[in-house]
Design a protein around this motif. Structure first.
Motif, PDB file in Angstrom:
ATOM      1  N   LYS A   1     -13.992  -2.379 -21.085  1.00 26.85           N
ATOM      2  CA  LYS A   1     -15.329  -2.973 -21.175  1.00 26.85           C
ATOM      3  C   LYS A   1     -15.239  -4.417 -21.669  1.00 26.85           C
ATOM      4  O   LYS A   1     -15.923  -5.303 -21.162  1.00 26.85           O
ATOM      5  N   PHE A   2     -14.411  -4.648 -22.679  1.00 22.38           N
ATOM      6  CA  PHE A   2     -14.228  -6.008 -23.201  1.00 22.38           C
ATOM      7  C   PHE A   2     -13.682  -6.929 -22.113  1.00 22.38           C
ATOM      8  O   PHE A   2     -14.133  -8.065 -21.960  1.00 22.38           O
TER       9      PHE A   2
ATOM     10  N   ARG B   1     -16.386  -7.936 -19.627  1.00 22.48           N
ATOM     11  CA  ARG B   1     -17.333  -8.911 -20.192  1.00 22.48           C
ATOM     12  C   ARG B   1     -16.687 -10.289 -20.310  1.00 22.48           C
ATOM     13  O   ARG B   1     -17.321 -11.315 -20.041  1.00 22.48           O
TER      14      ARG B   1
ATOM     15  N   GLU C   1     -16.642 -11.852 -16.830  1.00 19.71           N
ATOM     16  CA  GLU C   1     -17.984 -12.262 -16.408  1.00 19.71           C
ATOM     17  C   GLU C   1     -18.418 -13.557 -17.082  1.00 19.71           C
ATOM     18  O   GLU C   1     -18.908 -14.481 -16.431  1.00 19.71           O
ATOM     19  N   ILE C   2     -18.248 -13.610 -18.389  1.00 21.84           N
ATOM     20  CA  ILE C   2     -18.691 -14.780 -19.137  1.00 21.84           C
ATOM     21  C   ILE C   2     -17.873 -16.007 -18.773  1.00 21.84           C
ATOM     22  O   ILE C   2     -18.411 -17.109 -18.615  1.00 21.84           O
TER      23      ILE C   2
ATOM     24  N   ASP D   1     -23.783  -2.277 -23.587  1.00 22.98           N
ATOM     25  CA  ASP D   1     -24.047  -3.669 -23.952  1.00 22.98           C
ATOM     26  C   ASP D   1     -25.077  -4.274 -23.018  1.00 22.98           C
ATOM     27  O   ASP D   1     -26.221  -4.496 -23.375  1.00 22.98           O
ATOM     28  N   LYS D   2     -24.692  -4.540 -21.790  1.00 22.58           N
ATOM     29  CA  LYS D   2     -25.558  -5.192 -20.812  1.00 22.58           C
ATOM     30  C   LYS D   2     -25.874  -4.245 -19.662  1.00 22.58           C
ATOM     31  O   LYS D   2     -25.014  -3.509 -19.195  1.00 22.58           O
TER      32      LYS D   2
ATOM     33  N   ILE E   1     -25.116   0.119 -14.984  1.00 17.33           N
ATOM     34  CA  ILE E   1     -23.929  -0.555 -15.495  1.00 17.33           C
ATOM     35  C   ILE E   1     -22.812  -0.332 -14.489  1.00 17.33           C
ATOM     36  O   ILE E   1     -22.883   0.583 -13.658  1.00 17.33           O
TER      37      ILE E   1
ATOM     38  N   ARG F   1     -28.690  -9.140 -12.713  1.00 22.11           N
ATOM     39  CA  ARG F   1     -27.956  -8.971 -13.963  1.00 22.11           C
ATOM     40  C   ARG F   1     -27.974 -10.265 -14.754  1.00 22.11           C
ATOM     41  O   ARG F   1     -27.836 -11.346 -14.188  1.00 22.11           O
TER      42      ARG F   1
ATOM     43  N   ILE G   1     -25.871 -12.394 -17.230  1.00 25.27           N
ATOM     44  CA  ILE G   1     -24.470 -12.502 -17.655  1.00 25.27           C
ATOM     45  C   ILE G   1     -24.380 -13.061 -19.068  1.00 25.27           C
ATOM     46  O   ILE G   1     -23.684 -12.533 -19.929  1.00 25.27           O
ATOM     47  N   ILE G   2     -25.092 -14.158 -19.309  1.00 22.29           N
ATOM     48  CA  ILE G   2     -25.121 -14.761 -20.653  1.00 22.29           C
ATOM     49  C   ILE G   2     -26.569 -14.799 -21.111  1.00 22.29           C
ATOM     50  O   ILE G   2     -27.414 -15.430 -20.470  1.00 22.29           O
TER      51      ILE G   2
END
Length: 217
Positions: free
Chosen positions: A64-65, A68, A71-72, A123-124, A147, A205, A207-208
């Motif tokens: 998961k980390f 993310r 994506e970021i 999270d998102k 998700i 979605r 993202i930030i």
């Protein structure tokens, strides 16, 4: 000085080993008082199972980390926004929770219901909008949240597939109140390029968000 027999050394070694395995003092005392080859093997098997579960959970969190982070980092590279692009995307598995979402409160309620079904915190989430609401410009109405799904997830009853195909995508930086501007932009692009939208859900979605940066993407 304190003297130990060979038998006591063996017992101390066992206790030290159990302490390194993060066993409670109470559990260690129980094992030591009832130690037999059979009991000890059963105990080790139980510990092995628990450690395997912990490792699987840590690997899940690590995945998961990683998602993310990717994506970021990709979003951070986008300097000229908004960007409209046409992408050929493969089938993508998602975990999907259907609900009528028309406000921030109903979104939070849906997320809590989704987490209860999943059995863990998320999270998102992405949002889906029906084709009818999209073409009728009901941009504040969503029909579900989702998700990304990985191969390790066993929530088969929640799995849905975003079908492979040609997707018109837009990346933009704006607040929620500016959504109509960007939906209109992408719908105009579709018309200008003579695309015929399939009567399927659209997806969105963040993202930030504002918890990371005031410039929401």
């Amino acid at each position: 000085y304190r003297y130990y027999s060979i038998e006591q050394f063996a017992l101390l070694t066992l206790i030290r080993y159990l302490k390194l395995s993060h066993i409670s003092v109470k559990e260690i005392k129980k094992i030591v008082n009832q130690v037999t080859p059979e009991n000890y093997v059963n105990f080790l098997k139980k510990q092995r199972t628990q450690l395997k579960e912990e490792l699987d959970n840590l690997e899940f969190i690590m995945d998961k980390f990683s998602m993310r982070i990717n994506e970021i980092e990709e979003a951070m590279k986008m300097e000229q926004l908004p960007i409209i692009s046409v992408k050929e995307l493969p089938d993508r598995k998602i975990l999907y929770y259907q609900d009528n979402i028309t406000s921030r409160i109903s979104l939070e309620k849906a997320i809590r219901g989704f987490e209860k079904k999943l059995g863990y915190a998320i999270d998102k989430v992405g949002l889906t909008m029906s084709y009818d609401d999209l073409v009728n410009e009901n941009y504040d109405v969503n029909n579900g949240i989702f998700i990304k799904c990985d191969d390790k997830n066993n929530n088969k009853n929640l799995i849905k597939v975003l079908e492979a195909g040609t997707y018109v995508c837009i990346n933009y930086r704006a607040s929620h109140s500016d959504l109509p501007v960007y939906y209109k932009m992408i719908m105009d692009y579709i018309k200008e390029n003579n695309y015929i939208p399939l009567k399927k859900d659209s997806i969105r979605r963040t993202i930030i968000d504002s918890s990371i940066d005031s410039n929401i993407i």
